[in-house]
Design a protein around this motif. Structure first.
Motif, PDB file in Angstrom:
ATOM      1  N   ALA A 178       0.831  -1.204   0.000  1.00  0.00           N
ATOM      2  CA  ALA A 178       0.000   0.000   0.000  1.00  0.00           C
ATOM      3  C   ALA A 178       0.867   1.256   0.000  1.00  0.00           C
ATOM      4  CB  ALA A 178      -0.932  -0.010   1.211  1.00  0.00           C
ATOM      5  N   ARG A 179       1.955   1.212   0.780  1.00  0.00           N
ATOM      6  CA  ARG A 179       2.852   2.370   0.819  1.00  0.00           C
ATOM      7  C   ARG A 179       3.516   2.600  -0.541  1.00  0.00           C
ATOM      8  NH1 ARG A 179       8.126   2.867   4.800  1.00  0.00           N
ATOM      9  NH2 ARG A 179       8.902   4.860   3.980  1.00  0.00           N
ATOM     10  N   MET A 180       3.915   1.535  -1.188  1.00  0.00           N
ATOM     11  CA  MET A 180       4.532   1.651  -2.499  1.00  0.00           C
ATOM     12  C   MET A 180       3.556   2.273  -3.496  1.00  0.00           C
ATOM     13  SD  MET A 180       6.233  -1.330  -4.850  1.00  0.00           S
ATOM     14  CE  MET A 180       4.657  -2.013  -5.324  1.00  0.00           C
ATOM     15  N   GLU A 181       2.301   1.849  -3.455  1.00  0.00           N
ATOM     16  CA  GLU A 181       1.288   2.409  -4.344  1.00  0.00           C
ATOM     17  C   GLU A 181       1.122   3.903  -4.119  1.00  0.00           C
ATOM     18  OE1 GLU A 181      -1.466  -1.637  -4.464  1.00  0.00           O
ATOM     19  OE2 GLU A 181      -2.304   0.245  -3.714  1.00  0.00           O
ATOM     20  N   ALA A 182       1.228   4.306  -2.867  1.00  0.00           N
ATOM     21  CA  ALA A 182       0.992   5.711  -2.527  1.00  0.00           C
ATOM     22  C   ALA A 182       2.199   6.592  -2.823  1.00  0.00           C
ATOM     23  CB  ALA A 182       0.611   5.837  -1.051  1.00  0.00           C
ATOM     24  N   GLU A 183       3.425   6.028  -2.693  1.00  0.00           N
ATOM     25  CA  GLU A 183       4.608   6.879  -2.701  1.00  0.00           C
ATOM     26  C   GLU A 183       5.496   6.737  -3.931  1.00  0.00           C
ATOM     27  OE1 GLU A 183       5.128   6.810   2.180  1.00  0.00           O
ATOM     28  OE2 GLU A 183       6.759   6.086   0.890  1.00  0.00           O
ATOM     29  N   ARG A 184       5.483   5.597  -4.581  1.00  0.00           N
ATOM     30  CA  ARG A 184       6.478   5.376  -5.633  1.00  0.00           C
ATOM     31  C   ARG A 184       6.007   5.763  -7.031  1.00  0.00           C
ATOM     32  NH1 ARG A 184       9.215  -0.306  -5.472  1.00  0.00           N
ATOM     33  NH2 ARG A 184      10.227   0.661  -7.257  1.00  0.00           N
ATOM     34  N   LEU A 185       4.725   6.041  -7.180  1.00  0.00           N
ATOM     35  CA  LEU A 185       4.245   6.441  -8.500  1.00  0.00           C
ATOM     36  C   LEU A 185       4.832   7.807  -8.850  1.00  0.00           C
ATOM     37  CD1 LEU A 185       2.152   5.220 -10.550  1.00  0.00           C
ATOM     38  CD2 LEU A 185       0.577   6.965  -9.723  1.00  0.00           C
ATOM     39  N   PRO A 186       5.435   7.967 -10.035  1.00  0.00           N
ATOM     40  CA  PRO A 186       6.040   9.259 -10.390  1.00  0.00           C
ATOM     41  C   PRO A 186       5.012  10.384 -10.334  1.00  0.00           C
ATOM     42  CG  PRO A 186       6.693   7.552 -11.943  1.00  0.00           C
ATOM     43  CD  PRO A 186       5.631   6.947 -11.074  1.00  0.00           C
TER      44      PRO A 186
END
Length: 977
Positions: A835-843
């Motif tokens: 969930a964190r990756m979805e929220a933070e890693r999208l350019p």
């Protein structure tokens, strides 16, 4: 007197042309210059500004107080007075309009001007006197014109904003004039719409210009058509008079209806059906070009929209008429003959003038806009930008034309503002040129700087006009020798027009270079090209295809086998055209190995080569270089380049599905690493003067480990070694080997690098580059976190000591396949990480729904589902122990851990997203994770993926549908929702 002389000298030094006269004006008006002088000095014509300012002060002394009190008003007013004597006169007559310069936002112009003529429905006491209404219309119009000029001259509005406001103001004035006409004539039996044409229709009007219109009318329900048209004609005539009639406040401008069917000989007003009947049967090419700008501007809006909608269909099919291009070009030549006397001083119609730019843009719009609706723009600058975005005009050419057009329009505006007169003729008087130069910020040598800038833009506009307007299709084709060419002029013109080149002149230059001459090479090319042009036309990017074909032909054209192969083996030529017109990536690979054309002849030649065979070839290439590390690895990379090309062509040709593409690319990277590792080991041993004292293995991670590499993938790895003696000495040697391996594969060279990325190792970039097996075991036993267990699911032996690689795999099995599976805390932690990756890693700025890796239903979603199933169940179910995503999902179905329907949904989404990522690299020659937002790029991508040329939106819909369904599975299976 001494004071006047002192003031005169001061003013002359500050830029006033006649300091003495300026000083006398100041003295006579009693103006205190302290507050006003900085603004006056910056004015385009300080003398003119001061003259108007002193007259305004004499007319209304209080006006100066308002000017001094508000710096913004002062700046705006002096900017206008330094350019426009006419607006200075207006202010002297109406000093209260100074207040308009302080207003932040004015009411919408239509309501304002209707109110001025007494036609506002909210007014209880409408104006009855027509003469008063005409004067009021002009006063209100010029007040708004004053404020607009002020915002323009102070740089608060762009050119497009200014011309848009002028066009809207003209439409409002036409509405006001129509209201006056209705009061005179009545309109009980007719609906009348006023269609703006030319610059008014395109919302790019000048300050003073004839306003081109067409009138369309329909009888009201139950009314007689003949009588209604009579009424409409009287209304139109009265409206035109209301704009052009002389009054104490002058006229607005002429309303010109000469663009109507049959011109001035035809009826002033027609019904919609009558217009359409004329256009379908009698209209000339120029009339469709004029209708490109048509827009409802006044009167019955519904009828106006119906008219524009109906004629648009005719406008965008006009290019299919016989001799369309020749007719447009001939009309431009007639215009140039008409203005030859004024020569280059004619800003609008002369060589390098505004018409040169407008006609070039309009011709390209009409030719290409038939199929590309994104080109259907009325105004020149937006249309030019659309042509550039669509690839019909090069970026540099588009930028130069836009700069020239903007400059010429600004000059035109400055000329017209001076006296509020319609003019496009550049003056010759030094004082006029000085005013123009200073208006553009030139104060040192305003005349010289302005003249040089104008001539530069005019030359560039003329050059690009000739390039885009006259030469793209006809002249270059005519150079083909008719006696020998099988490619006839007519056929070539039709084919080239269908291709829609980004750089038509360049494309035809390639054709001429390939076919001109009496050599055998030219003769064979003339035989090939009529067919190949059709194949290029069927590819996503025919322009790039033809360019690549010329480049390949320049390298191999003198090689006897090359042209014979293309002539005698149709499949080779067809496949070459398809590859060159599809993939910049494959074309780039071929440029450095043009002999690889020979592998295009059959599907069998494009089949992936076994890894053992490749490794044998690479080992032989290394051995030929006798211990010279850099040449040896250069040879390895050259073989890799050839195999990348083979795989890319097989992919483009539909011979490989996405899963085998990943396997082939990963295996190619494995053998490349192995060959380079052999060189690195030899190099380090030679440097040490002794064998490397350790066993060394490369562990594949990430996409390399999962056998899922794309064309753009780096090689994610970890390095492990096992000392044969002293551990410190062994570690130093292993470190040197790893660094040498990375260096050799990343050296600048014509061949693509293979970036070896070790960042997934324990402690990431902060940790040791190389560890012993024992060190890995100790780290994972004490510090391993869930994400590292997850990353190890893809770990597999890639290169080096196979036994050591097997030992490493056994060691990490207990980490990645934990006994008893994951506890609920670990599962929650993995879900939180996701969930964190979805929220933070999208350019930043990326559309999540179009991001193939991190977007909903994308690669990450599917891979994390597979990996969570493995972490939870692979200890007890060995079939799940695979580094490959789709294999893991299939195993989960076999183990009844995943529904077969869900597996199919996830696999479809993963495969689609992977195909898109690979296709982006193939098409553009550079990596990307998002479906392109640009329509042309998306169309090329969709066509590469097998959609028809008009299937871009179907492609987008399919991707959104597939990933949406996959995300629903992810929510349920991964998140437990």
């Amino acid at each position: 007197m001494p004071r006047i002389e002192s003031t005169a000298a001061r003013l002359a030094k500050l830029g006033f042309a006649d300091g003495a006269r300026a000083a006398r004006l100041v003295e006579a008006a009693g103006v205190d210059l302290d507050d006003l002088l900085p603004a006056l000095v910056d004015a385009a014509d300080p003398d003119l500004a001061l003259t108007s300012l002193t007259r305004l002060a004499e007319r209304d002394p209080a006006a100066l107080d308002a000017i001094r009190a508000d710096e913004r008003v002062r700046t705006r007013l002096v900017a206008v007075l330094g350019v426009s004597a006419a607006l200075g006169e207006h202010l002297v007559r109406h000093p209260g309009h100074v207040e308009l310069l302080a207003v932040q936002d004015l009411p919408e112009p239509r309501a304002d001007l209707l109110r001025a003529v007494g036609a506002d429905p909210a007014e209880e006491d409408p104006r009855a006197d027509e003469a008063d209404a005409l004067v009021a219309l002009r006063v209100a119009y010029r007040g708004r014109l004053l404020r607009l000029a002020a915002l323009d001259l102070t740089g608060e509005l762009t050119l497009s904003e200014v011309t848009g406001e002028l066009s809207d103001l003209a439409g409002a004035a036409l509405e006001g004039a129509l209201a006056i006409a209705r009061a005179e004539v009545g309109d009980d039996d007719v609906r009348l719409a006023v269609i703006g044409m030319g610059k008014c229709g395109a919302r790019e009007l000048n300050y003073i210009s004839d306003v081109d219109v067409i009138f369309v009318a329909e009888p009201r329900d139950g009314a007689d058509e003949t009588k209604a048209l009579r009424t409409a004609t009287r209304l139109a005539q009265a409206m035109m008079r209301a704009c052009s009639a002389a009054t104490p406040e002058g006229a607005l401008w002429e309303v010109d209806a000469g663009l109507r069917p049959e011109g001035r000989s035809g009826p002033l007003v027609r019904t919609l059906a009558s217009h359409l009947a004329y256009y379908r049967r009698w209209a000339k090419t120029w009339e469709f070009q004029a209708l490109l700008k048509a827009r409802p501007v006044a009167g019955d809006a519904e009828l106006g929209e119906a008219y524009v909608s109906a004629v648009n269909e005719l406008v965008w099919s006009a290019a299919t008429r016989p001799h369309f291009v020749e007719d447009v070009q001939a009309m431009r030549r007639r215009v140039e003959e008409h203005v030859r006397a004024e020569g280059e001083r004619e800003l609008k119609l002369g060589p390098g003038g505004l018409r040169d730019i407008e006609f070039a843009v309009q011709l390209l719009q009409l030719v290409h806009g038939r199929l590309d609706q994104l080109l259907r723009r009325r105004a020149t600058l937006p249309a030019l930008a659309a042509l550039s975005r669509g690839g019909y005009v090069g970026r540099d050419d588009s930028r130069s034309l836009a700069e020239a057009y903007t400059f010429l329009r600004q000059v035109e505006h400055l000329l017209q503002l001076h006296r509020l007169r319609r003019t496009h003729l550049l003056p010759t008087a030094p004082e006029d040129l000085r005013r123009l130069g200073r208006a553009f910020g030139a104060h040192t040598d305003p005349v010289g700087e302005f003249t040089a800038r104008w001539k530069r833009h005019a030359r560039e506009a003329r050059r690009l006009h000739e390039k885009l307007f006259y030469r793209p299709l006809l002249e270059a084709v005519a150079r083909l020798p008719e006696s020998e060419a099988r490619l006839s002029t007519t056929a070539a013109a039709a084919r080239l027009q269908a291709l829609g080149y980004v750089d038509p002149e360049g494309a035809l230059r390639h054709l001429a270079a390939l076919t001109t001459g009496v050599s055998r090479r030219a003769a064979i090319q003339r035989t090939l090209l009529p067919v190949m042009l059709g194949w290029f036309a069927d590819s996503p990017d025919p322009d790039t295809g033809l360019l690549g074909f010329r480049q390949i032909s320049d390298k191999l054209g003198t090689t006897p086998w090359y042209l014979r192969l293309l002539r005698d083996e149709t499949a080779v030529a067809a496949r070459l055209a398809r590859v060159l017109g599809t993939s910049r990536y494959a074309t780039g690979l071929l440029m450095n190995a043009p002999e690889a054309v020979g592998m295009l002849g059959s599907d069998a030649d494009l089949a992936p080569r076994p890894a053992d065979a490749l490794l044998g070839e690479l080992s032989a290439a290394v051995s030929r270089h006798g211990g010279h590390a850099e040449p040896a690895v250069a040879a390895v990379r050259a073989v890799r380049r050839r195999e990348l090309f083979r795989t890319a062509v097989a992919d483009i040709s539909g011979l490989l599905e996405i899963e085998p593409v990943g396997v082939v690319l990963s295996a190619l990277n494995d053998v490349t690493i192995q060959a380079a590792l052999d060189v690195a080991l030899s190099k380090v041993a030679a440097d040490r003067g002794a064998p490397v004292p350790t066993r060394f293995a490369v562990i594949a991670m990430g996409r390399l480990g999962g056998m899922e590499c794309s064309y753009a993938s780096d090689a994610d790895v970890m390095f492990v070694h096992s000392p044969l003696g002293d551990e410190r000495e062994a570690t130093d040697a292993a470190f040197a080997v790893a660094n040498e391996l990375r260096r050799l594969l990343a050296l600048p060279a014509p061949d693509p690098p293979l970036i070896v990325d070790p960042d997934l190792r324990p402690e990431g970039r902060q940790g040791p580059l190389v560890r012993t097996l024992a060190s890995y075991r100790a780290y994972y036993a004490r510090w391993s976190s869930p994400w590292e267990s997850q990353a190890l699911l893809r770990a597999r032996f890639s290169a080096g000591d196979a036994a050591l690689g097997a030992e490493f795999a056994v060691m990490v099995d207990e980490i990645r396949y934990p006994a008893g599976g994951l506890n609920e805390d670990a599962v929650r932690e993995i879900r939180r990480l996701k969930a964190r990756m979805e929220a933070e890693r999208l350019p930043r700025g990326a559309d999540p729904g179009l991001h193939t890796k991190l977007g909903p239903g994308g690669l990450s979603d599917v891979e994390w589902v597979a990996q969570l199933l493995q972490l939870r169940h692979a200890h007890d179910r060995p079939t799940l122990r695979t580094p490959r995503t789709l294999q893991a999902l299939r195993a989960a179905v076999a183990e009844r851990l995943l529904d077969a329907t869900d597996e199919a949904t996830l696999a479809e989404s993963w495969s689609f997203a992977s195909r898109i990522r690979d296709a982006i690299m193939l098409v553009k020659g550079r990596p990307g994770d998002s479906v392109p937002a640009d329509a042309l790029e998306r169309r090329r991508l969709a066509q590469t993926l097998g959609y028809p040329p008009d299937g871009s939106e179907d492609f987008l819909d399919d991707y959104r549908r597939v990933t949406r369904r996959a995300r629903q599975v992810v929510e349920r299976v991964f998140y437990g929702s």
